[in-house]
Design an enzyme around this catalytic site. Structure first.
Site, short mmCIF file in Angstrom:
data_model
loop_
_atom_site.label_atom_id
_atom_site.label_comp_id
_atom_site.label_asym_id
_atom_site.label_seq_id
_atom_site.Cartn_x
_atom_site.Cartn_y
_atom_site.Cartn_z
CE1 TYR A 1 0.93 0.00 4.38
CE2 TYR A 1 -1.34 -0.51 4.85
CZ TYR A 1 -0.07 -0.31 5.29
OH TYR A 1 0.22 -0.40 6.62
CD GLU A 2 -0.52 4.81 1.82
OE1 GLU A 2 -0.69 5.70 0.97
OE2 GLU A 2 -1.42 4.42 2.57
N GLY A 3 1.58 2.57 -2.68
CA GLY A 3 2.43 2.36 -3.85
C GLY A 3 3.37 1.19 -3.63
#
Length: 603
Positions: free
Chosen positions: A446-448
């Site tokens: 998550y968050e890339g």
């Protein structure tokens, strides 16, 4: 393996590494201009850290396994958290922790990002699932502070900072993850609205952490959506504040805003934090910032979230090390190759076996090296909040994807090593280390994902600045070598100097190849990120060794933190381990990144 700040051998116990945090806070000149991170109130900040540690150790670590077992339940549209998680969130909010770094105007304590980062690491080490809700809420507050109208700030911030309301960010849709340009959620201006910039939001989002739960009176969603006739792609996205509940005629926040949780995910880890599918069904939303510029506001929020995720990687390495060290000291298996060590036992503790020590030290140098890197990033956040220093901002922009991508990947390696140290017991739930791995796996996603961080680093932050951002950091590496030419750590500095030259040279090579074929960037990017991570930590480990030696030699006076001789000697020994055992991995990544796009075509 002297530690100075470790733990007991009870499974649920965690002790915050306050001595190491104090070392970074007081002894390491972390600022880009060479000044100490904290020039005032060091004792006050250490006291705050001690209180945060006390909360995490007594209230969060003991409920971590229970929350994982109980999980969250969705029934009749309402998500129920484990009772222990609800109680912990309430206690955390009542203690004033939610607004640690927020402005006093809205009930915060206005403390620096560097201190907030330490607290964030402590929380995630003790209880990853718990840490996500405060982190998301404060990131949402940050976006409202930076881009929201005065009316939105006055209406929402005080309650979010008090912790009675929580926040989320809503980007992902079922057909698009990192490709935000494909977002379909729509926003229609309200023609009869009494409030300027009021819209009707329609659409659905998935993978929304803490999107619905019963530990908050209201949940404030920051939603990316597209206004009719907006430009295609990310340039046509706007950001909206969409509360779950609105004020009714009597002024109470009880009116439904047609924001509904339509499902929660059955997932690998972080079971005590609900991952929700959210439906916005003609919900009222309020524009944050300008139309079609929502991506700017969202990424201001996301960049801080990426640093927070990097801290999760650091916290994972730290907790994995603590649990492994405790087990290795107690577990007996076989005799040491160099002779009996525990004469009163049938076998020696496994910490006497070299390969176990290799695994323990690998976890330890990832935790402490990653902590130094993320603290430097937090310092840059503090410095760029109140200034328009483009060089510092460029450096922060470059180091953020390194910190996020690298620290989470090696954090997961640390968790895997914890399972290995525990042997078969590590595969069993009772040990607790399999939960560390399951919970920590999300941090690389998550968050890339790591791949997205790598493309951002090489494509945008380095090649996109013609290497200027990289040169800011390699200049710091070169300066460290020049200023300490006659130090006792000449061998470490020789390597730092080598990489300060090789890193830009490799970048130029990749840039040249990318001009002929852009796929060369994608082929090299993850190896480039990992190479950058190993080299970055080499700089910080060299610096920590030098400072430790100066303290031992009496050339530098210790600050408020009490550092014993064993801790400082450990720092130096661990730096040597890092350079001799871990840094050589960078060479493998170098060879791989230079091998090119050609060998990826036949699949």
């Amino acid at each position: 393996m002297n530690r100075g700040d470790t733990m007991t051998d009870v499974n649920t116990h965690y002790l915050a590494p306050l001595m190491d945090m104090g070392f970074l806070m007081n002894e390491m000149p972390q600022s880009t201009d060479g000044n100490p991170s904290y020039s005032q109130n060091n004792s006050d900040h250490l006291f705050v850290l001690e209180q945060a540690a006390n909360f995490a150790q007594k209230e969060l670590a003991p409920i971590n396994a229970l929350g994982d077992s109980e999980g969250c339940v969705l029934e009749n549209g309402q998500v129920t958290l484990p009772e222990t998680m609800k109680a912990a969130l309430k206690s955390y909010a009542q203690g004033g922790w939610m607004g640690l770094g927020m402005p006093e105007e809205f009930g915060g304590q206005a403390l620096p990002e560097t201190l907030s980062a330490f607290v964030g690491e402590i929380l995630t080490s003790a209880n990853h699932a718990f840490s996500m809700t405060p982190a998301l809420t404060m990131s949402a507050c940050g976006a409202i502070l930076a881009y929201g109208s005065d009316a939105l700030k006055q209406t929402y911030l005080s309650k979010m900072i008090a912790g009675t309301w929580t926040g989320t960010m809503c980007m992902t849709e079922s057909h698009c993850g990192s490709d935000l340009g494909l977002i379909r959620t729509s926003a229609t201006p309200e023609s009869t609205a009494n409030i300027k910039n009021e819209y009707t939001i329609k659409g659905s989002k998935i993978f929304i952490s803490a999107g619905s739960h019963d530990a908050s009176d209201n949940i404030i969603h920051l939603v990316l959506a597209r206004i009719k006739d907006a430009p295609k792609g990310i340039k046509g996205l706007s950001l909206f504040l969409v509360p779950t509940k609105l004020q009714d005629e009597s002024g109470e926040w009880l009116k439904s805003n047609n924001v509904n949780c339509i499902g929660i995910e059955e997932k690998m880890g972080i079971h005590a934090n609900p991952t929700c599918s959210m439906a916005f069904e003609q919900s009222r939303g309020f524009l944050i910032g300008e139309e079609n510029k929502g991506i700017n506001a969202m990424f201001a929020m996301m960049n801080e979230m990426r640093l927070g995720t990097a801290l999760q990687g650091v916290g994972l390495s730290e907790r994995s090390f603590q649990k492994s060290l405790s087990y290795a000291r107690d577990r007996t298996q076989m005799r040491s190759l160099s002779g009996v060590k525990a004469k009163d036992k049938e076998a020696d503790p496994i910490i006497e076996h070299p390969d176990v020590r290799r695994m323990l030290l690998t976890q330890k140098v990832f935790a402490q090296g990653g902590r130094a890197l993320t603290q430097f990033c937090a310092q840059l956040l503090d410095e760029t909040h109140d200034s328009d220093d483009k060089e510092k901002q460029m450096l922060l922009d470059m180091l953020t994807p390194i910190a996020k991508g690298f620290c989470t990947e090696v954090g997961l390696e640390s968790a895997s090593l914890a399972i290995q140290v525990h042997g078969g017991h590590g595969f069993i739930k009772e040990s607790g280390v399999e939960q560390l791995y399951r919970d920590g796996r999300i941090a690389t996603l998550y968050e890339g994902t790591t791949g997205i961080q790598a493309l951002d680093l090489l494509g945008r932050k380095v090649l996109g600045t013609q290497g200027k951002s990289l040169m800011v950091f390699t200049k710091k590496m070169h300066t460290l070598c020049i200023e300490n030419e006659n130090s006792k750590h000449e061998s470490l500095l020789k390597d730092v100097k080598h990489y300060s030259k090789e890193w830009p040279q490799l970048t130029m090579q990749l840039g040249g190849k990318a001009m002929k074929n852009p796929d060369e960037v994608g082929a090299a990017s993850v190896d480039y990120l990992m190479y950058s991570g190993y080299v970055s930590l080499a700089y910080f480990w060299a610096k920590m060794a030098i400072v430790s030696q100066q303290l031992l030699d009496g050339k530098q006076q210790a600050g408020d933190n009490i550092l014993d001789e064993g801790f400082l000697k450990d720092k130096i020994a661990n730096a040597t381990f890092y350079f001799e055992r871990i840094l050589p991995r960078a060479n493998a990544h170098k060879q791989s990144m230079l091998s090119g796009w050609g060998n990826l075509q036949n699949i």
